[in-house]
Motif scaffolding. Sequence first.
Motif, PDB file in Angstrom:
ATOM      1  N   PRO A  37       0.837  -1.191   0.000  1.00  0.00           N
ATOM      2  CA  PRO A  37       0.000   0.000   0.000  1.00  0.00           C
ATOM      3  C   PRO A  37       0.882   1.255   0.000  1.00  0.00           C
ATOM      4  O   PRO A  37       2.023   1.201   0.481  1.00  0.00           O
ATOM      5  CB  PRO A  37      -0.802  -0.132   1.296  1.00  0.00           C
ATOM      6  CG  PRO A  37       0.010  -1.021   2.168  1.00  0.00           C
ATOM      7  CD  PRO A  37       0.781  -1.933   1.256  1.00  0.00           C
ATOM      8  N   PRO A  38       0.390   2.374  -0.531  1.00  0.00           N
ATOM      9  CA  PRO A  38      -0.939   2.502  -1.137  1.00  0.00           C
ATOM     10  C   PRO A  38      -0.932   1.988  -2.579  1.00  0.00           C
ATOM     11  O   PRO A  38      -0.285   2.600  -3.432  1.00  0.00           O
ATOM     12  CB  PRO A  38      -1.201   4.005  -1.096  1.00  0.00           C
ATOM     13  CG  PRO A  38       0.174   4.620  -1.170  1.00  0.00           C
ATOM     14  CD  PRO A  38       1.111   3.668  -0.474  1.00  0.00           C
ATOM     15  N   LEU A  39      -1.620   0.903  -2.843  1.00  0.00           N
ATOM     16  CA  LEU A  39      -1.736   0.391  -4.201  1.00  0.00           C
ATOM     17  C   LEU A  39      -2.779   1.240  -4.926  1.00  0.00           C
ATOM     18  O   LEU A  39      -3.893   1.418  -4.417  1.00  0.00           O
ATOM     19  CB  LEU A  39      -2.156  -1.086  -4.174  1.00  0.00           C
ATOM     20  CG  LEU A  39      -1.951  -1.847  -5.492  1.00  0.00           C
ATOM     21  CD1 LEU A  39      -0.463  -2.116  -5.713  1.00  0.00           C
ATOM     22  CD2 LEU A  39      -2.712  -3.163  -5.470  1.00  0.00           C
ATOM     23  N   PRO A  40      -2.464   1.751  -6.113  1.00  0.00           N
ATOM     24  CA  PRO A  40      -3.359   2.726  -6.740  1.00  0.00           C
ATOM     25  C   PRO A  40      -4.565   2.126  -7.455  1.00  0.00           C
ATOM     26  O   PRO A  40      -5.363   2.874  -8.019  1.00  0.00           O
ATOM     27  CB  PRO A  40      -2.437   3.439  -7.745  1.00  0.00           C
ATOM     28  CG  PRO A  40      -1.411   2.420  -8.102  1.00  0.00           C
ATOM     29  CD  PRO A  40      -1.187   1.616  -6.844  1.00  0.00           C
ATOM     30  N   LEU A  67      -2.706  -5.167   2.263  1.00  0.00           N
ATOM     31  CA  LEU A  67      -3.885  -4.706   1.540  1.00  0.00           C
ATOM     32  C   LEU A  67      -5.144  -5.246   2.219  1.00  0.00           C
ATOM     33  O   LEU A  67      -5.106  -6.253   2.920  1.00  0.00           O
ATOM     34  CB  LEU A  67      -3.842  -5.188   0.083  1.00  0.00           C
ATOM     35  CG  LEU A  67      -2.614  -4.796  -0.738  1.00  0.00           C
ATOM     36  CD1 LEU A  67      -2.681  -5.445  -2.117  1.00  0.00           C
ATOM     37  CD2 LEU A  67      -2.489  -3.287  -0.847  1.00  0.00           C
ATOM     38  N   THR A  68      -6.265  -4.575   1.999  1.00  0.00           N
ATOM     39  CA  THR A  68      -7.552  -5.065   2.484  1.00  0.00           C
ATOM     40  C   THR A  68      -8.019  -6.197   1.578  1.00  0.00           C
ATOM     41  O   THR A  68      -7.993  -6.079   0.352  1.00  0.00           O
ATOM     42  CB  THR A  68      -8.596  -3.941   2.465  1.00  0.00           C
ATOM     43  OG1 THR A  68      -8.149  -2.895   3.327  1.00  0.00           O
ATOM     44  CG2 THR A  68      -9.956  -4.445   2.927  1.00  0.00           C
ATOM     45  N   VAL A  69      -8.441  -7.310   2.170  1.00  0.00           N
ATOM     46  CA  VAL A  69      -8.933  -8.459   1.409  1.00  0.00           C
ATOM     47  C   VAL A  69     -10.373  -8.735   1.815  1.00  0.00           C
ATOM     48  O   VAL A  69     -10.698  -8.758   3.009  1.00  0.00           O
ATOM     49  CB  VAL A  69      -8.076  -9.719   1.666  1.00  0.00           C
ATOM     50  CG1 VAL A  69      -8.575 -10.890   0.823  1.00  0.00           C
ATOM     51  CG2 VAL A  69      -6.601  -9.444   1.375  1.00  0.00           C
ATOM     52  N   LYS A  70     -11.250  -8.941   0.844  1.00  0.00           N
ATOM     53  CA  LYS A  70     -12.649  -9.224   1.148  1.00  0.00           C
ATOM     54  C   LYS A  70     -13.258 -10.054   0.038  1.00  0.00           C
ATOM     55  O   LYS A  70     -12.755 -10.081  -1.084  1.00  0.00           O
ATOM     56  CB  LYS A  70     -13.448  -7.937   1.333  1.00  0.00           C
ATOM     57  CG  LYS A  70     -13.648  -7.122   0.054  1.00  0.00           C
ATOM     58  CD  LYS A  70     -14.370  -5.805   0.300  1.00  0.00           C
ATOM     59  CE  LYS A  70     -15.736  -5.965   0.901  1.00  0.00           C
ATOM     60  NZ  LYS A  70     -16.720  -6.574  -0.045  1.00  0.00           N
ATOM     61  N   LEU A  71     -14.351 -10.758   0.357  1.00  0.00           N
ATOM     62  CA  LEU A  71     -15.143 -11.400  -0.679  1.00  0.00           C
ATOM     63  C   LEU A  71     -15.910 -10.331  -1.439  1.00  0.00           C
ATOM     64  O   LEU A  71     -16.487  -9.411  -0.844  1.00  0.00           O
ATOM     65  CB  LEU A  71     -16.113 -12.417  -0.079  1.00  0.00           C
ATOM     66  CG  LEU A  71     -15.521 -13.694   0.512  1.00  0.00           C
ATOM     67  CD1 LEU A  71     -16.646 -14.583   1.044  1.00  0.00           C
ATOM     68  CD2 LEU A  71     -14.689 -14.462  -0.513  1.00  0.00           C
TER      69      LEU A  71
END
Length: 199
Positions: A37-40, A67-71
Amino acid sequence: MPPRSGSDVPDRASVVLIASSAGGIGALEILLSGLEPPLPVPVLAAQHLRRSRETDIVDILSRSTRLTVKLAEDGESTRPGTVYIAPPDHHLCVETTGELALSQGGPVNYARPAADPLFESAVRAYGPRVIACVLTGFDGDGAEGVAAVKARGGTVIVQDPKSAEFRGMPEAAIDTGLADFVLDLDDIAPTIERLLRAG
């Protein structure tokens, strides 16, 4: 925000796509751990998952990346620096407006989620501003998606089969003759970072 088009298309990519199957969770851990991060841009991943039970893929991958990971959720807008995982038994697609869409359409290459629907829908939304990665897996999923990405001018990265736990998906992608990069797994994240930040 909807994908941009016309004269205001940026030089760099606007989304990273990842396809993986057998051996893919370990490969995703390694790849995502190398993205800082910060990944653009957002990352959209289609990992073949068992349909019959809940998945703990988000918890597993979250331990490997900042990084934030989510379904992924149907209808949601993407955010830079977030990894959206196709949920079990659903294809992950991108609407032309940029929102995510989940589908229970028929299996593709015997899989749902599958890579081809993700790749093909993403290039309809983002055109050439796509980086598509094909990782380990034992079937040919992703090869048609690779062709769609290249037809619109996107960038294709394929894991070198020698570094893949299962060679089928990478070899099928390479056999298209359309891969821009064939890389050891450890080299994929640094290459994505360079492509995203080069401008």
